[in-house]
Each structure stands twice: as C-alpha cells, then as structure tokens.
Design a protein around this motif. Structure first.
Motif, PDB file in Angstrom:
ATOM      1  N   HIS A  17     -41.256 -20.663  54.494  1.00 42.55           N
ATOM      2  CA  HIS A  17     -41.031 -22.108  54.077  1.00 42.55           C
ATOM      3  C   HIS A  17     -42.317 -22.761  54.353  1.00 42.55           C
ATOM      4  CE1 HIS A  17     -36.915 -21.164  54.369  1.00 42.55           C
ATOM      5  NE2 HIS A  17     -37.131 -20.263  55.296  1.00 42.55           N
ATOM      6  N   ASN A  18     -42.652 -24.009  53.536  1.00 42.64           N
ATOM      7  CA  ASN A  18     -43.789 -24.261  53.691  1.00 42.64           C
ATOM      8  C   ASN A  18     -43.747 -26.013  53.632  1.00 42.64           C
ATOM      9  OD1 ASN A  18     -44.437 -25.771  50.729  1.00 42.64           O
ATOM     10  ND2 ASN A  18     -43.947 -23.409  50.309  1.00 42.64           N
ATOM     11  N   ARG A  19     -44.742 -26.863  53.909  1.00 47.20           N
ATOM     12  CA  ARG A  19     -44.781 -28.181  53.946  1.00 47.20           C
ATOM     13  C   ARG A  19     -45.710 -28.523  52.897  1.00 47.20           C
ATOM     14  NH1 ARG A  19     -44.473 -29.149  60.098  1.00 47.20           N
ATOM     15  NH2 ARG A  19     -42.016 -29.697  60.190  1.00 47.20           N
ATOM     16  N   ALA A  60     -52.870 -18.701  51.954  1.00 40.94           N
ATOM     17  CA  ALA A  60     -52.127 -19.696  53.068  1.00 40.94           C
ATOM     18  C   ALA A  60     -53.194 -20.270  53.962  1.00 40.94           C
ATOM     19  CB  ALA A  60     -50.782 -18.851  53.822  1.00 40.94           C
ATOM     20  N   LEU A  61     -54.218 -19.554  54.383  1.00 39.06           N
ATOM     21  CA  LEU A  61     -55.405 -20.032  55.156  1.00 39.06           C
ATOM     22  C   LEU A  61     -56.091 -20.851  54.348  1.00 39.06           C
ATOM     23  CD1 LEU A  61     -56.171 -16.491  56.953  1.00 39.06           C
ATOM     24  CD2 LEU A  61     -55.075 -18.545  58.020  1.00 39.06           C
ATOM     25  N   ARG A  62     -56.225 -21.003  53.189  1.00 46.64           N
ATOM     26  CA  ARG A  62     -57.013 -21.582  52.187  1.00 46.64           C
ATOM     27  C   ARG A  62     -56.431 -23.142  51.912  1.00 46.64           C
ATOM     28  NH1 ARG A  62     -57.846 -18.376  47.579  1.00 46.64           N
ATOM     29  NH2 ARG A  62     -58.089 -20.189  46.445  1.00 46.64           N
ATOM     30  N   ILE A  63     -55.131 -23.005  51.975  1.00 42.69           N
ATOM     31  CA  ILE A  63     -54.357 -24.126  51.765  1.00 42.69           C
ATOM     32  C   ILE A  63     -54.277 -24.783  53.099  1.00 42.69           C
ATOM     33  CG2 ILE A  63     -51.879 -24.955  51.773  1.00 42.69           C
ATOM     34  CD1 ILE A  63     -51.326 -22.699  49.746  1.00 42.69           C
ATOM     35  N   VAL A  73     -48.661 -25.423  60.883  1.00 43.66           N
ATOM     36  CA  VAL A  73     -48.133 -26.843  60.362  1.00 43.66           C
ATOM     37  C   VAL A  73     -47.681 -26.808  58.937  1.00 43.66           C
ATOM     38  CG1 VAL A  73     -48.963 -29.247  59.865  1.00 43.66           C
ATOM     39  CG2 VAL A  73     -49.493 -28.061  61.864  1.00 43.66           C
ATOM     40  N   ALA A  74     -48.471 -25.839  58.057  1.00 42.85           N
ATOM     41  CA  ALA A  74     -48.111 -25.916  56.527  1.00 42.85           C
ATOM     42  C   ALA A  74     -47.047 -24.813  56.492  1.00 42.85           C
ATOM     43  CB  ALA A  74     -49.331 -25.434  55.948  1.00 42.85           C
ATOM     44  N   PHE A  80     -38.161 -25.934  58.141  1.00 40.16           N
ATOM     45  CA  PHE A  80     -38.702 -26.926  58.798  1.00 40.16           C
ATOM     46  C   PHE A  80     -37.626 -28.045  59.039  1.00 40.16           C
ATOM     47  CE2 PHE A  80     -42.646 -25.204  57.003  1.00 40.16           C
ATOM     48  CZ  PHE A  80     -43.692 -25.278  58.194  1.00 40.16           C
ATOM     49  N   PRO A  81     -37.427 -28.608  60.125  1.00 39.84           N
ATOM     50  CA  PRO A  81     -36.527 -29.523  60.067  1.00 39.84           C
ATOM     51  C   PRO A  81     -36.776 -30.758  59.142  1.00 39.84           C
ATOM     52  CG  PRO A  81     -37.967 -29.581  61.976  1.00 39.84           C
ATOM     53  CD  PRO A  81     -38.274 -28.751  61.331  1.00 39.84           C
ATOM     54  N   ARG A  82     -35.735 -31.409  58.559  1.00 41.96           N
ATOM     55  CA  ARG A  82     -35.863 -32.431  57.834  1.00 41.96           C
ATOM     56  C   ARG A  82     -36.593 -33.552  58.471  1.00 41.96           C
ATOM     57  NH1 ARG A  82     -30.688 -34.088  55.311  1.00 41.96           N
ATOM     58  NH2 ARG A  82     -31.924 -35.494  54.209  1.00 41.96           N
TER      59      ARG A  82
END
Length: 88
Positions: A17-19, A60-63, A73-74, A80-82
């Motif tokens: 999952h990501n943000r 993922a680390l570059r993002i 965090v990403a 992730f909770p809404r």
C-alpha cells in the motif's frame, strides 16, 4: 494448478500500500513530473498509485527520498487509514 504471478504485478498477498497520490497532490506534483524525476514511465506511477504494481526496494526508497519522507510514510504492508477516519 495455481498460475504464477506476472513479474512486476502484485497478488493480493503481495500488495504494498502507498500514499504516492496523496504525497503528489500535497506537493502539487503531476504523475509525469514524478516519473521524470524518478526515471520511470508516467504510467508506472499510475500503476504504483493504484496498487497494480509493487515498487522494487530501490524505487520505493527513491520515491521516499523524492518526497523527503521516511519510506514508512509512503509505503506499508497494511492499508493506510483513510484521511479523516476516526481512530479505531
């Protein structure tokens, strides 16, 4: 017989999952701008945001570095909770 997952595509058990979309929106960055900064195709950013593709650890680390946030965090193994959802 179970089929093998397509390389690069995720199964439900492998979903990361990501943000990314939230981080992009907060910073006013388009998918194309993020893709150019990361050196990937802009459609890859869309696949990542929709959870259709899990990034390599390197990506993922570059993002996370692009957005100047810890990788946690990403990205998460749990949804992730809404935003605005009551704690529960």
């Amino acid at each position: 017989m179970a089929s093998e997952p397509t390389p690069g595509r995720t199964t439900a058990a492998e979903t990361v999952h990501n943000r990314i979309a939230v981080l992009r929106t907060e910073r006013g960055v388009s998918r194309r701008q993020l893709a150019e900064a990361l050196g990937v195709h802009y459609q890859t950013v869309g696949y990542l945001e929709r959870g259709e593709y899990s990034p390599s650890l390197h990506l993922a680390l570059r993002i996370a570095a692009f957005f100047d946030v810890p990788v946690e965090v990403a990205f998460s193994l749990e949804p992730f909770p809404r935003i605005g959802a009551p704690p529960g």
